[in-house]
Design a protein around this motif. Structure first.
Motif, short mmCIF file in Angstrom:
data_model
loop_
_atom_site.label_atom_id
_atom_site.label_comp_id
_atom_site.label_asym_id
_atom_site.label_seq_id
_atom_site.Cartn_x
_atom_site.Cartn_y
_atom_site.Cartn_z
N GLU A 24 0.85 -1.18 0.00
CA GLU A 24 0.00 0.00 0.00
C GLU A 24 0.89 1.23 0.00
O GLU A 24 2.06 1.17 0.33
N SER A 25 0.31 2.34 -0.40
CA SER A 25 1.10 3.56 -0.51
C SER A 25 1.66 3.96 0.84
O SER A 25 0.94 3.95 1.84
N MET A 465 -0.83 9.68 -10.77
CA MET A 465 -1.87 9.08 -9.95
C MET A 465 -3.27 9.55 -10.36
O MET A 465 -4.27 8.91 -10.04
N SER A 471 -4.63 5.12 -11.06
CA SER A 471 -5.29 5.24 -9.76
C SER A 471 -6.13 4.01 -9.45
O SER A 471 -6.22 3.59 -8.29
N SER A 474 -4.40 1.08 -7.59
CA SER A 474 -4.09 1.15 -6.16
C SER A 474 -5.31 0.87 -5.29
O SER A 474 -5.21 0.83 -4.08
#
Length: 475
Positions: A24-25, A465, A471, A474
């Motif tokens: 995850e970011s 993103m 996007s 994610s």
């Protein structure tokens, strides 16, 4: 069998590269809703108070675009050459004093403008003219800070970037000189600003300054009293000697830092270019790989999406967006080194006065011995070939000269004391404050520049993103 290699992504080391995706970011705020642009971040960290009305760099004077190119043209509009404009290290709002327009005519000349007690002046000067001027000022104003100029260099001194850098420091020299009235009004500077004939030749006709004239300069131009307390003089001398020792020790460190910074400039340039190379690689991959995987559906492209030309434009220019802070560091540390050398020159001027006094005392002793021999009619190798009248004339000369040498030695003794107090009370504290101020200003500028570099990076990648394909990956 062996796989056929097709170019950009082919490497014998390819299998050693391990791809480790983030689960995850690392930044929960990094997403499609971010709206960070270089312009808005630039405004945040570079306010109007940071930039002079003329558009010059912020206080501390280190700002300039890395890829600023100044085109030099002559009066007929003919291009002479181009060069990269380096970073100024002083911010003096005075366009009257400048060194500009380098011209190649076998040798390099610069257009110099300024204003002295006789009014404005302008003319062409060579580097050797600046060198002769500073040399004369250092010799005839011992103990006084004379702004530095870059050292002589015989190899590569006609390359455009070298000329630009040299002009940069000569321009700073002139601007600093303009703020020292007693140097501007001096006989030495007048020979530079309003020359009659070859400038270097006119400086060669200047003899050494007399002790009386030097003392007068210290009293009238610098306001140094000749009535000094002996304890203050001794304390000042110790302080000056200690600071001189410190400067000589730190100078090699500054030179090493400058040399290291020079290497890092190129490394940083390559790193910035590699950022652009990553985008080039992505563009190549999208055109030659992804396009087939998505069956030529351009809406699923990112860098090569024709419906998003802004992304393509940003991608093409990203490598040039970042500012090379190592270049800023190089010019700052080089300027600091030159200033240290200038202060060492000032203190060395005092040392030369001390040496001159010793020479006068030794000469006085030698002439006293010769006079005693003449008066006592003692035969020496020198007197064997002199007539009585010659000996008498020589005795008259020696009597007068011994008295003059004694008076000059006494004057120099007072001057040495005056110089110790002047350097301790003026040169050293002013230099310290200047170094402190410029260091903090440089760090302030460096921090803002790196923040803006980071803002540009965030803005660029956050635009990726915003692409719906990226996007969605994610979520």
């Amino acid at each position: 069998g062996n796989m056929e290699k097709n170019g950009l992504f082919d490497s014998d080391e390819e299998e050693k590269i391990e791809y480790q995706p983030e689960v995850e970011s690392p930044d929960p705020n990094l997403g499609v809703t971010m709206d960070i642009h270089p312009a808005s971040r630039e405004t945040q960290f570079m306010t109007s108070s940071d930039v002079s009305p003329s558009g010059n760099p912020p206080p501390g004077g280190y700002g300039s675009s890395d890829d600023d190119i100044e085109e030099v043209v002559d009066s007929e509009g003919n291009n002479k050459f181009e060069f990269e404009v380096p970073y100024p290290d002083v911010q003096i709002e005075d366009s009257t004093w400048s060194v500009s327009q380098p011209t190649k005519m076998g040798h390099i000349t610069y257009t110099v403008t300024g204003e002295d007690k006789d009014g404005p002046f302008e003319g062409s000067r060579r580097y050797k003219d600046f060198f002769s001027l500073r040399q004369a000022l250092v010799k005839r104003w011992p103990g006084v800070y004379v702004p530095p100029i870059p050292p002589k260099q015989s190899v590569g001194n006609k390359k455009d970037k070298f000329i630009a850098n040299r002009m940069h420091f000569l321009d700073i020299f002139m601007k600093k000189i303009s703020k020292i009235p007693y140097l501007v009004q001096s006989e030495e500077f007048q020979r530079f600003s309003k020359p009659s004939g070859d400038i270097t030749a006119t400086f060669n006709t200047l003899g050494p300054i007399s002790p009386q004239d030097l003392k007068e300069r210290l009293e009238n131009d610098l306001g140094v009293s000749s009535e000094l307390d002996e304890s203050v003089v001794n304390q000042s001398r110790e302080q000056v000697n200690d600071f001189q020792s410190f400067l000589k020790k730190i100078l090699p460190t500054l030179k090493a830092l400058r040399e290291e910074a020079e290497k890092m400039v190129g490394a940083k340039e390559n790193l910035n270019k590699r950022t652009g190379a990553i985008i080039d690689a992505m563009s190549f991959y999208e055109s030659n790989g992804l396009s087939r995987f998505v069956d030529q559906d351009v809406t699923r492209m990112v860098v090569e999406n024709p419906e998003d030309p802004e992304m393509k434009a940003k991608s093409d220019g990203i490598g040039k967006t970042f500012k090379n802070t190592f270049k800023d560091f190089y010019f700052w540390i080089r300027s600091s080194q030159m200033d240290v050398e200038a202060v060492i020159d000032a203190v060395s001027g005092r040392d030369k006065v001390v040496q001159n006094r010793v020479k006068l005392i030794n000469k006085q002793k030698s002439e006293k011995n010769e006079l005693d021999n003449i008066n006592n009619k003692k035969k020496t190798l020198k007197s064997l070939f002199q007539s009585a009248s010659s000996k008498q004339s020589r005795a008259v000369f020696l009597t007068t000269d011994i008295e003059k040498l004694e008076n000059d030695a006494k004057e120099l003794d007072v001057i040495i004391k005056m110089l110790n107090c002047y350097i301790a009370e003026n040169i050293i504290p002013v230099f310290k404050e200047k170094q402190i101020k410029e260091y903090y200003e440089f760090l302030n500028f460096l921090a803002r520049r790196e923040i803006n570099n980071s803002a540009a990076t965030i803005s660029f990648w956050s635009d990726f993103m915003k692409n719906e394909n990226v996007s969605a990956a994610s979520s």
